[in-house]
Design a protein around this motif. Structure first.
Motif, short mmCIF file in Angstrom:
data_model
loop_
_atom_site.label_atom_id
_atom_site.label_comp_id
_atom_site.label_asym_id
_atom_site.label_seq_id
_atom_site.Cartn_x
_atom_site.Cartn_y
_atom_site.Cartn_z
N VAL A 57 1.22 -0.90 0.35
CA VAL A 57 -0.28 -0.34 0.09
C VAL A 57 0.67 1.40 -0.26
CG1 VAL A 57 -1.51 1.37 1.53
CG2 VAL A 57 -1.97 -1.68 1.14
N GLN B 180 1.16 5.59 -0.76
CA GLN B 180 0.59 7.43 -1.28
C GLN B 180 1.57 7.32 -1.83
OE1 GLN B 180 0.03 9.85 1.75
NE2 GLN B 180 -1.79 10.48 1.71
N THR C 49 -7.03 2.56 2.67
CA THR C 49 -6.01 3.85 3.93
C THR C 49 -6.72 3.34 5.53
OG1 THR C 49 -7.26 5.97 3.04
CG2 THR C 49 -6.87 5.89 4.66
N TYR D 230 -3.82 0.83 6.25
CA TYR D 230 -2.52 1.77 5.80
C TYR D 230 -1.81 2.77 7.08
CZ TYR D 230 0.83 5.50 3.62
OH TYR D 230 2.60 6.13 3.36
N CYS D 231 -3.04 2.96 7.60
CA CYS D 231 -3.11 3.83 9.14
C CYS D 231 -2.93 3.48 10.12
CB CYS D 231 -3.74 5.41 9.12
SG CYS D 231 -3.63 6.42 8.21
N HIS E 68 0.31 -1.00 10.91
CA HIS E 68 1.53 -0.77 9.70
C HIS E 68 1.70 0.16 9.68
CE1 HIS E 68 -0.85 -3.92 7.98
NE2 HIS E 68 -0.98 -4.43 7.77
N MET F 94 5.16 2.16 6.50
CA MET F 94 4.22 3.36 5.39
C MET F 94 5.27 3.55 4.30
SD MET F 94 2.29 6.36 6.87
CE MET F 94 0.23 5.65 8.16
N PRO G 73 -3.94 6.42 0.25
CA PRO G 73 -3.52 5.29 -0.27
C PRO G 73 -4.42 4.28 -1.07
CG PRO G 73 -3.16 5.72 2.23
CD PRO G 73 -4.24 6.58 1.34
#
Length: 185
Positions: A71, A73, A111, A114-115, A119, A123, A168
């Motif tokens: 993942v 961004q 998302t 990702y947050c 994890h 990132m 993401p």
């Protein structure tokens, strides 16, 4: 004072207490130093164990995931601003765009992944550059037509587009939109 010294002496493990005579006399200063060092050793030991456990769990997750499908961004800055603005100001624009994109899509499942606390320390971001405002706006249109959710950060009060950040995505899903762009240097 004697009770403080005695209680401090009894907090030390037997293996670490060393007495030169049969009657255990230890000064408050020595006991404080021993306690300080023991806490450092204990903390360092537990932290390294935590790090080892965390690294092991990350390795399991990474082996389960393809390296292409992490993942990620994407953050895209304007080269003309990088050359003319202070570096900190340009970095701030990227930070604003990144946070705004994540917050705008905070309920999106990718998302959230990702947050996720599991994890958060792994990132992935890719920071790229475009030549100027026209290329940035063209990229935004290309992303919109491709269904890629993103945020164009507009610096106020000038209303100048300074940065784009995607929400993401799986890298395999979004990377084709950014193939022609250079890494920001």
């Amino acid at each position: 004072m004697a009770s403080a010294v005695a209680s401090a002496a009894f907090r030390l493990p037997l293996a670490t207490r060393r007495f030169s005579s049969p009657s255990p006399r230890i000064s408050l200063q020595h006991s404080t130093i021993w306690i300080f060092h023991l806490r450092r050793i204990t903390t360092a030991s537990s932290m390294s164990q935590l790090t080892t456990e965390t690294d092991a769990s990350r390795n399991d997750e990474n082996s389960a995931e393809k390296s292409d499908d992490v993942v990620v961004q994407y953050v895209v800055l304007r080269r003309d601003l990088i050359d003319s603005w202070p570096l900190g100001s340009v970095v701030t624009q990227g930070c604003h765009a990144s946070v705004a994109a994540i917050w705008s899509f905070k309920d999106d499942p990718v998302t959230l992944r990702y947050c996720d606390p599991q994890h958060i320390d792994s990132m992935h971001k890719v920071t790229l550059e475009v030549k100027g405002e026209t290329q940035m706006l063209n990229l935004s249109e290309k992303l919109k037509s491709g269904g890629i959710s993103h945020k164009v950060w507009m610096e106020q009060p000038e209303n100048v587009p300074t940065c784009i950040a995607t929400k993401p995505y799986l890298k395999s899903q979004v990377s084709p939109f950014f193939k022609k762009l250079k890494l920001c240097k």
